[in-house]
Design a protein around this motif. Structure first.
Motif, PDB file in Angstrom:
ATOM      1  N   LEU A   1     -28.283  62.203  53.697  1.00 36.61           N
ATOM      2  CA  LEU A   1     -27.372  61.131  53.634  1.00 36.61           C
ATOM      3  C   LEU A   1     -28.222  59.757  53.065  1.00 36.61           C
ATOM      4  O   LEU A   1     -29.359  59.703  52.945  1.00 36.61           O
ATOM      5  CB  LEU A   1     -26.829  60.424  54.928  1.00 36.61           C
ATOM      6  CG  LEU A   1     -25.809  61.661  55.571  1.00 36.61           C
ATOM      7  CD1 LEU A   1     -25.424  61.007  56.695  1.00 36.61           C
ATOM      8  CD2 LEU A   1     -24.727  61.882  54.624  1.00 36.61           C
ATOM      9  N   ASP A   2     -27.629  59.083  52.433  1.00 38.26           N
ATOM     10  CA  ASP A   2     -28.125  57.762  51.843  1.00 38.26           C
ATOM     11  C   ASP A   2     -27.599  56.501  52.651  1.00 38.26           C
ATOM     12  O   ASP A   2     -26.820  56.829  53.554  1.00 38.26           O
ATOM     13  CB  ASP A   2     -27.606  57.426  50.428  1.00 38.26           C
ATOM     14  CG  ASP A   2     -28.160  58.569  49.449  1.00 38.26           C
ATOM     15  OD1 ASP A   2     -29.437  58.933  49.592  1.00 38.26           O
ATOM     16  OD2 ASP A   2     -27.539  58.842  48.526  1.00 38.26           O
ATOM     17  N   GLU A   3     -28.250  55.486  52.383  1.00 38.16           N
ATOM     18  CA  GLU A   3     -27.645  54.282  53.229  1.00 38.16           C
ATOM     19  C   GLU A   3     -26.114  53.920  53.044  1.00 38.16           C
ATOM     20  O   GLU A   3     -25.535  53.229  53.877  1.00 38.16           O
ATOM     21  CB  GLU A   3     -28.396  52.979  52.979  1.00 38.16           C
ATOM     22  CG  GLU A   3     -28.626  52.666  51.867  1.00 38.16           C
ATOM     23  CD  GLU A   3     -29.766  53.231  50.803  1.00 38.16           C
ATOM     24  OE1 GLU A   3     -29.788  52.959  49.553  1.00 38.16           O
ATOM     25  OE2 GLU A   3     -30.207  54.285  51.433  1.00 38.16           O
ATOM     26  N   THR A   4     -25.787  54.458  51.632  1.00 39.80           N
ATOM     27  CA  THR A   4     -24.249  54.041  51.487  1.00 39.80           C
ATOM     28  C   THR A   4     -23.324  54.864  52.153  1.00 39.80           C
ATOM     29  O   THR A   4     -22.012  54.676  52.404  1.00 39.80           O
ATOM     30  CB  THR A   4     -23.995  54.192  50.028  1.00 39.80           C
ATOM     31  OG1 THR A   4     -24.675  55.379  49.414  1.00 39.80           O
ATOM     32  CG2 THR A   4     -24.854  53.126  49.244  1.00 39.80           C
ATOM     33  N   ASP A   5     -23.727  56.165  52.857  1.00 36.98           N
ATOM     34  CA  ASP A   5     -22.943  57.050  53.376  1.00 36.98           C
ATOM     35  C   ASP A   5     -22.941  56.926  55.065  1.00 36.98           C
ATOM     36  O   ASP A   5     -21.947  57.269  55.682  1.00 36.98           O
ATOM     37  CB  ASP A   5     -23.580  58.500  53.515  1.00 36.98           C
ATOM     38  CG  ASP A   5     -23.608  59.191  51.837  1.00 36.98           C
ATOM     39  OD1 ASP A   5     -22.618  58.571  51.142  1.00 36.98           O
ATOM     40  OD2 ASP A   5     -24.365  59.787  51.708  1.00 36.98           O
TER      41      ASP A   5
ATOM     42  N   LYS B   1     -20.865  63.463  55.246  1.00 37.43           N
ATOM     43  CA  LYS B   1     -22.017  64.112  54.711  1.00 37.43           C
ATOM     44  C   LYS B   1     -21.127  65.047  53.729  1.00 37.43           C
ATOM     45  O   LYS B   1     -20.058  65.582  54.128  1.00 37.43           O
ATOM     46  CB  LYS B   1     -22.722  64.879  55.606  1.00 37.43           C
ATOM     47  CG  LYS B   1     -23.861  65.530  54.850  1.00 37.43           C
ATOM     48  CD  LYS B   1     -24.686  66.432  55.752  1.00 37.43           C
ATOM     49  CE  LYS B   1     -25.978  67.089  55.374  1.00 37.43           C
ATOM     50  NZ  LYS B   1     -26.825  67.655  56.121  1.00 37.43           N
TER      51      LYS B   1
ATOM     52  N   LYS C   1     -34.611  55.015  55.948  1.00 38.61           N
ATOM     53  CA  LYS C   1     -35.850  55.440  55.104  1.00 38.61           C
ATOM     54  C   LYS C   1     -36.033  56.986  55.357  1.00 38.61           C
ATOM     55  O   LYS C   1     -36.128  57.415  56.409  1.00 38.61           O
ATOM     56  CB  LYS C   1     -37.023  54.613  55.210  1.00 38.61           C
ATOM     57  CG  LYS C   1     -38.065  55.011  54.355  1.00 38.61           C
ATOM     58  CD  LYS C   1     -39.447  54.277  54.928  1.00 38.61           C
ATOM     59  CE  LYS C   1     -40.304  54.605  53.842  1.00 38.61           C
ATOM     60  NZ  LYS C   1     -41.719  53.925  54.230  1.00 38.61           N
ATOM     61  N   ASN C   2     -36.005  57.768  54.281  1.00 37.52           N
ATOM     62  CA  ASN C   2     -36.236  59.316  54.355  1.00 37.52           C
ATOM     63  C   ASN C   2     -35.404  60.084  55.164  1.00 37.52           C
ATOM     64  O   ASN C   2     -35.820  60.905  55.882  1.00 37.52           O
ATOM     65  CB  ASN C   2     -37.663  59.547  54.656  1.00 37.52           C
ATOM     66  CG  ASN C   2     -38.596  58.819  53.809  1.00 37.52           C
ATOM     67  OD1 ASN C   2     -38.332  59.014  52.526  1.00 37.52           O
ATOM     68  ND2 ASN C   2     -39.758  58.668  54.220  1.00 37.52           N
ATOM     69  N   GLY C   3     -34.179  59.493  55.400  1.00 37.11           N
ATOM     70  CA  GLY C   3     -32.984  60.038  56.225  1.00 37.11           C
ATOM     71  C   GLY C   3     -33.357  59.700  57.653  1.00 37.11           C
ATOM     72  O   GLY C   3     -32.585  60.475  58.460  1.00 37.11           O
TER      73      GLY C   3
END
Length: 173
Positions: free
Chosen positions: A86-90, A106, A145-147
């Motif tokens: 995931l990204d921070e936008t998710d 996801k 950071k890094n998931g």
């Protein structure tokens, strides 16, 4: 042996009144293999639950995802959540009604027609974590950071004033 003979509760609920013969007494006792089967299933359910696997008795997949760690000091509470892929936008975070809520989605990277077999999970998730009184909602920060998502929830000064440390004595009273 008929299928209905494998169901232990059917014989006990439909008990007929009257004298009990030796055969009826034997039929009223649960079969020892059924008891063993139930115990083995319970053993595996308890063991696999610790590894995040679905239980045999029912599917509880996704109920405890994402996995989190909680750390607490006098000054703050730290919540760390693993969110691989995931990204921070998710991810969406809210603090309301005495709880921290993590929610997001996801998405699959490939379409279903291209996938032959997959053990990965996709879809929406929501996890609510109860918080104690005295969290300064205006100073909550989050880092991704890094998931790995790390949320710092600072305590108010009033929360620390209401804490009373109680000494533990080694002697019996």
């Amino acid at each position: 042996m008929a299928f209905r003979d494998l169901i232990p509760w059917s014989r006990q609920e439909n008990r007929l009144p009257g004298p009990v013969s030796a055969e009826r007494e034997r039929e009223s006792q649960p079969h020892p293999l059924l008891s063993l089967h139930r115990d083995v299933n319970r053993l595996f359910d308890d063991m696999l639950r610790g590894f995040g696997m679905p239980a045999f008795g029912g599917f509880d997949r996704g109920l405890s995802w994402p996995h989190v760690e909680l750390a607490e000091t006098d000054k703050e509470i730290r919540v760390t959540a693993e969110l691989p892929g995931l990204d921070e936008t998710d991810v969406e975070l809210t603090v309301e009604d005495g709880a921290l809520t993590l929610r997001g989605e996801k998405h699959a990277e490939v379409e279903d027609k291209d996938r032959g077999y997959s053990e990965r999970s996709y879809g929406s998730f929501e996890r609510r974590i109860g918080l104690p009184q005295g969290i300064d909602r205006d100073k909550v920060t989050a880092n991704f950071k890094n998931g790995v998502l790390t949320v710092l929830l600072p305590r108010t000064e009033a929360a620390n004033e209401n804490v009373r440390r109680i000494p533990v004595n080694g002697k019996a009273a």
